[in-house]
Enzyme design. Structure first.
Site, PDB file in Angstrom:
ATOM      1  N   TYR A  74     -32.616 -23.237 -38.272  1.00  0.00           N
ATOM      2  CA  TYR A  74     -32.541 -22.947 -39.629  1.00  0.00           C
ATOM      3  C   TYR A  74     -31.107 -23.819 -40.155  1.00  0.00           C
ATOM      4  CZ  TYR A  74     -31.162 -21.609 -44.176  1.00  0.00           C
ATOM      5  OH  TYR A  74     -30.717 -21.344 -45.493  1.00  0.00           O
ATOM      6  N   PRO A 107     -22.023 -22.870 -50.342  1.00  0.00           N
ATOM      7  CA  PRO A 107     -22.983 -21.886 -50.172  1.00  0.00           C
ATOM      8  C   PRO A 107     -23.871 -22.165 -49.008  1.00  0.00           C
ATOM      9  CG  PRO A 107     -23.570 -23.179 -52.173  1.00  0.00           C
ATOM     10  CD  PRO A 107     -21.895 -23.576 -51.645  1.00  0.00           C
ATOM     11  N   TYR A 111     -29.388 -19.809 -57.756  1.00  0.00           N
ATOM     12  CA  TYR A 111     -31.071 -20.212 -57.770  1.00  0.00           C
ATOM     13  C   TYR A 111     -31.726 -19.356 -58.766  1.00  0.00           C
ATOM     14  CZ  TYR A 111     -30.526 -23.049 -53.307  1.00  0.00           C
ATOM     15  OH  TYR A 111     -30.176 -23.722 -52.501  1.00  0.00           O
ATOM     16  N   THR A 116     -27.331 -25.098 -58.503  1.00  0.00           N
ATOM     17  CA  THR A 116     -27.943 -26.229 -57.739  1.00  0.00           C
ATOM     18  C   THR A 116     -29.065 -26.531 -58.291  1.00  0.00           C
ATOM     19  OG1 THR A 116     -27.038 -24.907 -55.757  1.00  0.00           O
ATOM     20  CG2 THR A 116     -28.661 -26.599 -55.314  1.00  0.00           C
ATOM     21  N   LYS A 128     -24.491 -28.691 -58.806  1.00  0.00           N
ATOM     22  CA  LYS A 128     -24.335 -29.234 -57.360  1.00  0.00           C
ATOM     23  C   LYS A 128     -25.627 -29.859 -57.112  1.00  0.00           C
ATOM     24  CE  LYS A 128     -24.187 -27.367 -52.723  1.00  0.00           C
ATOM     25  NZ  LYS A 128     -25.499 -27.089 -52.404  1.00  0.00           N
ATOM     26  N   HIS A 143     -27.711 -31.640 -50.243  1.00  0.00           N
ATOM     27  CA  HIS A 143     -28.169 -30.198 -49.610  1.00  0.00           C
ATOM     28  C   HIS A 143     -28.019 -30.510 -48.215  1.00  0.00           C
ATOM     29  CE1 HIS A 143     -30.262 -26.715 -51.599  1.00  0.00           C
ATOM     30  NE2 HIS A 143     -29.973 -26.164 -50.399  1.00  0.00           N
ATOM     31  N   ARG A 168     -31.430 -31.363 -46.446  1.00  0.00           N
ATOM     32  CA  ARG A 168     -32.376 -30.306 -46.120  1.00  0.00           C
ATOM     33  C   ARG A 168     -33.521 -30.618 -47.238  1.00  0.00           C
ATOM     34  NH1 ARG A 168     -29.844 -26.151 -43.076  1.00  0.00           N
ATOM     35  NH2 ARG A 168     -30.776 -24.443 -44.142  1.00  0.00           N
TER      36      ARG A 168
END
Ligand code: GLV
Length: 396
Positions: free
Chosen positions: A34, A87, A139, A165, A263, A287, A290
């Site tokens: 992950y 983060p 988020y 984000t 971001k 990211h 990702r």
């Protein structure tokens, strides 16, 4: 001192890759992958790293470099060297102390910690753990009401900036997570979990700590009214509920009167839009490779964003930073500072707070050595004249 903290303190651990090796040995495959993995073919994940290799230094020799000043200011906050902790979701699965360990290590190293919404420790405790500034990353998981409640808590707890984000309208296709059974292990029935359990049993040290910590943590910073903290769900399901649009920034700005950072910007146009919407800084970010695969490396688009923002906001970047020399290159190309994610999270997975502290110590020492080898006495004095970019970038 635990065995894990002794391992990260060993003189044989000399770079971030060494911490990655230790994290891989301590974490079950599902957690390591992950953290380590990216979307689809991981083209962007690799491009982020490789972009740094395409930038070469132009040192100025014979210059006195003592003392050497590594400090800078980000949104007016002093940092001891120009790397902030990005983060990182699910940190409490990497180590029971998770976000508390990372925030404490960031404060001790004189830098800023950014707490993800997908966090396993209460934001108040995370803020209290650090002697330095802590920012909150938003988020919309849990909906607007839950977000407003989190922002109010963050304001009261003393968080000093908000990072919104914008690159996650859905989750990227992280194939490793599917193969490892993240969905089944975090949310499925006992029967569906069974085929995926051996990877947990193969890491008894991690498993013991995880069970003593109470198993799969809840998300104490997403409290849906009347329902309590949201249960932890797999990343695909979590990010399917996080879309933020430019229209949302209106109510977000009302709920968060402090400084706002956007971001996930990858073009000059979006950077300008973010600043027009009130961002005081943008983070050039894909990211960590990702989300959408095959977007360009962040270092490559950094100059375009810096030009578009034209001094109206600070420009930060993340993606692929593993060495202090990477940090210096990003600054030469116009970043105020970088965010490091995996680089510290490998340390967290390897040994909790001691591992994060070691990662930051390595990066800081790298930054100082690189500055001196470059013949530059301060971060503030760095500029484009200290680097050459690959000819293939010209015009980009
Ligand atoms: C969470 O934000 C993730 O990228 O996994």
């Amino acid at each position: 001192m635990t065995k894990a903290s002794r391992a990260v303190a060993s003189p044989r651990v000399v770079n971030i890759e060494d911490l990655r090796t230790l994290a891989r040995a301590r974490l079950p495959k599902i957690v390591f992958d992950y953290l380590d993995g990216g979307a689809e073919d991981e083209v962007t994940l690799q491009a982020n790293r490789r972009a740094f290799d395409a930038v070469t230094f132009r040192p100025r020799l014979g210059v006195p470099t003592d003392p050497c000043d590594l400090r800078t200011r980000v949104l007016g906050f002093h940092v001891s060297f120009p790397a902030l902790l990005a983060p990182v979701g699910y940190s409490r699965l990497m180590h029971a102390d998770g976000e508390i360990a990372a925030s404490r290590a960031a404060g001790a190293a004189g830098t800023i910690y950014i707490l993800s919404t997908i966090s396993g420790h209460r934001l108040e405790d995370v803020k209290a753990a650090s002697s330095g500034p802590v920012w909150y990353q938003l988020y919309l998981l849990g909906g607007r009401e839950a977000a407003e409640a989190a922002l109010e808590r963050a304001r009261l707890a003393g968080f000093s900036a908000l990072v919104v984000t914008i690159d996650a309208p859905v989750a990227g296709m992280r194939e490793r997570d599917f193969r490892n059974g993240m969905k089944e292990l975090l949310g499925g029935s006992l029967l569906s979990k069974l085929p995926f359990l051996p990877q947990l049993l193969a890491r008894p040290g991690w498993l013991t700590e995880f069970l003593l910590d109470g198993g799969v943590p809840k998300l104490p910073n997403i409290v849906v009214s009347g329902q309590g903290p949201m249960p932890l769900i797999d990343v695909g399901a979590a990010l399917a509920r996080t879309a933020v649009t430019w229209e949302d920034l209106d109510w977000i700005r009302k709920a968060w009167p402090g400084p706002m950072v956007i971001k996930g910007v990858l073009t000059g146009d979006d950077a300008r839009r973010a600043v027009d919407e009130g961002a005081v800084a943008v983070v050039v970010s894909n990211h960590g490779g990702r989300q959408l695969d095959c977007v360009p490396a962040t270092l490559r688009v950094l100059p375009e964003v810096v030009a578009a923002v034209n001094g109206r906001a600070e420009v930060l970047m993340d993606g692929g930073v593993r060495r202090g020399s990477d940090i210096i290159k990003a600054i030469c190309l116009g970043a105020r500072a970088v965010l490091v994610g995996r680089a510290y999270a490998y340390g967290l997975g390897a040994a909790g707070e001691a591992g994060v502290a070691r990662a930051l110590q390595i990066l800081r020492a790298d930054v100082e050595r690189t500055l001196k080898l470059l013949g530059c006495t301060s971060i503030a004095a760095l500029n484009r004249s200290y680097v050459d970019v690959s000819a293939s970038w010209q015009g980009s």
